[in-house]
Design an enzyme around this catalytic site. Structure first.
Site, mmCIF file in Angstrom:
data_model
loop_
_atom_site.group_PDB
_atom_site.id
_atom_site.type_symbol
_atom_site.label_atom_id
_atom_site.label_comp_id
_atom_site.label_asym_id
_atom_site.label_seq_id
_atom_site.Cartn_x
_atom_site.Cartn_y
_atom_site.Cartn_z
ATOM 1 N N GLU A 104 0.817 -1.205 0.000
ATOM 2 C CA GLU A 104 0.000 0.000 0.000
ATOM 3 C C GLU A 104 0.854 1.260 0.000
ATOM 4 O OE1 GLU A 104 -4.217 -1.272 1.810
ATOM 5 O OE2 GLU A 104 -2.667 -0.971 3.289
ATOM 6 N N CYS A 117 3.490 8.413 1.388
ATOM 7 C CA CYS A 117 3.999 7.407 2.324
ATOM 8 C C CYS A 117 4.116 6.099 1.539
ATOM 9 C CB CYS A 117 2.986 7.295 3.469
ATOM 10 S SG CYS A 117 3.353 5.995 4.634
ATOM 11 N N CYS A 124 6.205 -7.333 6.958
ATOM 12 C CA CYS A 124 7.353 -6.959 7.792
ATOM 13 C C CYS A 124 7.593 -8.075 8.785
ATOM 14 C CB CYS A 124 7.085 -5.646 8.528
ATOM 15 S SG CYS A 124 8.500 -5.111 9.523
ATOM 16 N N CYS A 128 6.117 -5.800 15.480
ATOM 17 C CA CYS A 128 5.753 -4.881 16.565
ATOM 18 C C CYS A 128 4.295 -5.175 16.930
ATOM 19 C CB CYS A 128 5.936 -3.430 16.119
ATOM 20 S SG CYS A 128 7.647 -3.100 15.639
ATOM 21 N N CYS A 131 1.140 -3.201 15.386
ATOM 22 C CA CYS A 131 1.204 -2.834 13.967
ATOM 23 C C CYS A 131 0.527 -3.884 13.098
ATOM 24 C CB CYS A 131 2.666 -2.681 13.553
ATOM 25 S SG CYS A 131 2.882 -2.417 11.770
ATOM 26 N N GLY A 175 6.582 -2.316 5.921
ATOM 27 C CA GLY A 175 7.955 -2.811 5.895
ATOM 28 C C GLY A 175 8.949 -1.996 6.681
ATOM 29 N N GLU A 176 10.090 -2.612 6.944
ATOM 30 C CA GLU A 176 11.184 -1.953 7.651
ATOM 31 C C GLU A 176 12.251 -1.616 6.608
ATOM 32 O OE1 GLU A 176 12.233 -0.639 10.622
ATOM 33 O OE2 GLU A 176 14.006 -0.311 9.394
ATOM 34 N N SER A 207 11.837 5.999 8.125
ATOM 35 C CA SER A 207 11.435 5.633 9.486
ATOM 36 C C SER A 207 11.890 4.219 9.774
ATOM 37 C CB SER A 207 9.909 5.732 9.600
ATOM 38 O OG SER A 207 9.466 5.235 10.850
ATOM 39 N N SER A 229 11.244 4.809 15.516
ATOM 40 C CA SER A 229 10.044 4.364 16.225
ATOM 41 C C SER A 229 10.437 3.902 17.624
ATOM 42 C CB SER A 229 9.398 3.215 15.450
ATOM 43 O OG SER A 229 8.978 3.688 14.192
ATOM 44 N N LEU A 230 10.348 4.827 18.568
ATOM 45 C CA LEU A 230 10.800 4.511 19.929
ATOM 46 C C LEU A 230 9.680 3.835 20.728
ATOM 47 C CD1 LEU A 230 13.336 4.772 21.646
ATOM 48 C CD2 LEU A 230 12.529 7.000 22.413
ATOM 49 N N HIS A 231 8.589 4.510 20.906
ATOM 50 C CA HIS A 231 7.351 3.956 21.479
ATOM 51 C C HIS A 231 7.379 3.575 22.954
ATOM 52 C CE1 HIS A 231 5.973 4.123 17.420
ATOM 53 N NE2 HIS A 231 6.550 3.031 17.018
ATOM 54 N N ASN A 306 -3.709 3.787 15.805
ATOM 55 C CA ASN A 306 -4.758 3.469 14.838
ATOM 56 C C ASN A 306 -5.153 2.021 15.022
ATOM 57 O OD1 ASN A 306 -4.934 5.955 13.267
ATOM 58 N ND2 ASN A 306 -2.803 5.520 12.790
ATOM 59 N N CYS A 349 -1.151 5.489 9.630
ATOM 60 C CA CYS A 349 0.048 4.752 9.993
ATOM 61 C C CYS A 349 -0.267 3.416 10.632
ATOM 62 C CB CYS A 349 0.808 5.530 11.052
ATOM 63 S SG CYS A 349 2.165 6.378 10.390
#
Ligand code: SAH
Ligand code: SF4
Length: 375
Positions: A104, A117, A124, A128, A131, A175-176, A207, A229-231, A306, A349
Site C-alpha cells: 500500500e 507514504c 514486515c 511490533c 502494527c 515494511g522496515e 522511518s 520508532s521509539l514507542h 490506529n 500509519c
C-alpha cells in the site's frame, strides 16, 4: 499498463551511476543516462519510443531489453479529507506458491505540501505488537524499481488532478526500510538526485524501528531525515512493543541516532511514539522519555494509535495525550501530536495491511530469528 518482459531491466530501479553503467554497456556515452532520466522523471514518459532525442537504434535496443514499469494499481481509494490510498500489486517471492501479494501507498495532501507514504517490503518481519503490517508477517523485500515506481506512479496519478504533486516522501508504509537496505539506498538517491525527483534531503524521511548497524551505515551513505520508532521509554516495555529492542536495546539505538546526527550537522531526529492506553501513556513515562532525549536535537511525534481488527490495544484518550505532550514540553522537549488522516479508508500509519500471503519468515516476536536483512 506495461507488460514486463522477462529479464528486461526496469529502468526505474537504476540510480544515476547504475543507469550510466547500463548505457555504457550498450556502447553509449554517459550523458544518455541523464537524457533518459529527464524523460522518465521530469516528463513522466515511460514509452521509450517517444524519447525522440535518443538515436533510433538506441530506442530500438531499449525497447528490447528495458522497461519503465511502475507497480500495477489494484485499487485506488479517496478519503473524504483528500487522502488517497492505493493498493498495488506485488508478485510473490520467487519459488513460493502464492503469486500475488499487495502493498500500500498513501498520499496526504496538506496546505503547502503533499506527502507520499511508501512501502519498502511486502509485509514486515519485525512483529511490533501494535502494527497491522507486522501482524501479517513478511513475504519479501521490494525491488528498487518497486520502491521508486511508487513515487513515479503517484506523480502520474496526481498530475492534472488539481492536487499538489508529491513534495515529501516518507518510508513509513509497509515494511522496515533498513531491513531492505540494498534496494532502499538507490531509491533514496533517486528521490534526491537533481535529475531524479529532485527532493531536498529534508523532504525524504526514512522511518526505522531501530536496526542499529544499518543506522551506522546510513550515516555513511546518505543524509535523509531519520525518524525512529521509539514507542517506549525503557527496555522492559520496548521489548514487548518493538521486539527488535531485545537485539538492539534503547541505549544502543540512541547512540546510533546521536552518531547519525553528528554526521548530518544541524538536523534533528524525530522519535515516533504511538499512544497506547494504559501501556506507555502515563506522565511518569513521559518524564522518563524526556530524560532520554534531554539536550539532544530530538523531536517527539506522538501518534494516536490506529486500531485494526484483532488488536489488543486502544488509543489513549485525547486528555491523556495532551498531558503526555505537556510533560514533554515542560521539559523543553519539542513534541507534536500527529493528526490522523484518511481514517475512513484505513490509510493511517500502521494500518497499511496490503495482502501478504505465503510468509517466508517466522515473525520476529515469536522467536528471535535471524533477521532477513539484505545488505
Ligand atoms: N518499519 C518502520 C516504518 C513503517 S511503520 C518503522 O517501524 O518505523 C511507520 C510508523 O507507524 C512507525 O512509527 C510505526 O511504529 C507506526 N505504527 C505502526 N502501527 C501503528 C498503529 N497501529 N498506529 C499508529 N502508528 C503505528
Ligand atoms: Fe514492521 Fe514498522 Fe510495523 Fe514494526 S512498526 S512491524 S518495524 S512496519
Amino acid at each position: 499498463m506495461s507488460v514486463v518482459k522477462d529479464s528486461a531491466t526496469n529502468l526505474l530501479g537504476l540510480a544515476q551511476p547504475e543507469l550510466e553503467a547500463f548505457v555504457a554497456a550498450l556502447g553509449e556515452p554517459k550523458f544518455r543516462a541523464r537524457q533518459l532520466m529527464h524523460w522518465i522523471y521530469k516528463r513522466g514518459v515511460s514509452d521509450v519510443a517517444l524519447m525522440t532525442d535518443l538515436s533510433k537504434s538506441l530506442r530500438e535496443r531499449l525497447l528490447e531489453i528495458a522497461v519503465i514499469a511502475p507497480p500495477e494499481i489494484i485499487h485506488e481509494h479517496v478519503s473524504s479529507d483528500g487522502t488517497r490510498k492505493w493498493l498495488l500489486r506485488a508478485e510473490g517471492a520467487p519459488g513460493t506458491a502464492v503469486r500475488e501479494q499487495a502493498i500500500e501507498m498513501v498520499f496526504i495532501p496538506e496546505p503547502g505540501r503533499g506527502t507520499l507514504c511508501i512501502s519498502s517490503q511486502v509485509g514486515c518481519a519485525l512483529d511490533c505488537s501494535f502494527c497491522s503490517t507486522g501482524a501479517q508477517g513478511f513475504n519479501r523485500n521490494l525491488a528498487s524499481h518497486e520502491i521508486v515506481g511508487q513515487v513515479w506512479l503517484a506523480g502520474q496519478r496526481l498530475a492534472g488532478g488539481g492536487e499538489r504533486a508529491v513534495s515529501n516522501v516518507v518510508l513509513m508504509g509497509m515494511g522496515e526500510p533498513l531491513a531492505n537496505y540494498r534496494n532502499v539506498l538507490p531509491a533514496l538517491s533517486l528521490f534526491m538526485d537533481d535529475h531524479g525527483f529532485d527532493l531536498s534531503r529534508r523532504r525524504v524521511t526514512l522511518s526505522t524501528s531501530g536496526l542499529v548497524p544499518q543506522i551506522y551505515r546510513l550515516a555513511e551513505d546518505t543524509n535523509v531525515a531519520l525518524a525512529v520508532s521509539l514507542h517506549a521509554p525503557n527496555d522492559a516495555l520496548r521489548d514487548q512493543l518493538v521486539p527488535i529492542n531485545r537485539k538492539h536495546p534503547i541505549a544502543e539505538l540512541l547512540a546510533a541516532c546521536w552518531h547519525y546526527l553528528d554526521k548530518q550537522n544541524g538536523r534533528s531526529i524525530t522519535f515516533e511514539y504511538v499512544m497506547l492506553e494504559d501501556v506507555n501513556d502515563q506522565p511518569e513515562q513521559a518524564r522518563e522519555l524526556a530524560r532520554l532525549l534531554a539536550g539532544r536535537d530530538a523531536k517527539v511525534n506522538l501518534i494516536p494509535f490506529n486500531s485494526f481488527p484483532g488488536t489488543r490495544y486502544r488509543c489513549s484518550p485525547a486528555p491523556v495525550i495532551d498531558r503526555f505532550l505537556g510533560e514533554l514540553r515542560e521539559r523543553a522537549i519539542t513534541a507534536t501530536v500527529r493528526r490522523t488522516r484518511g481514517a475512513d479508508i484505513d490509510a493511517a500509519c500502521g494500518q497499511l495491511a496490503g495482502r501478504v500471503a505465503d510468509r517466508t519468515t517466522v515473525r520476529l516476536g515469536r522467536k528471535l530469528l535471524p533477521l532477513v536483512v539484505q545488505s
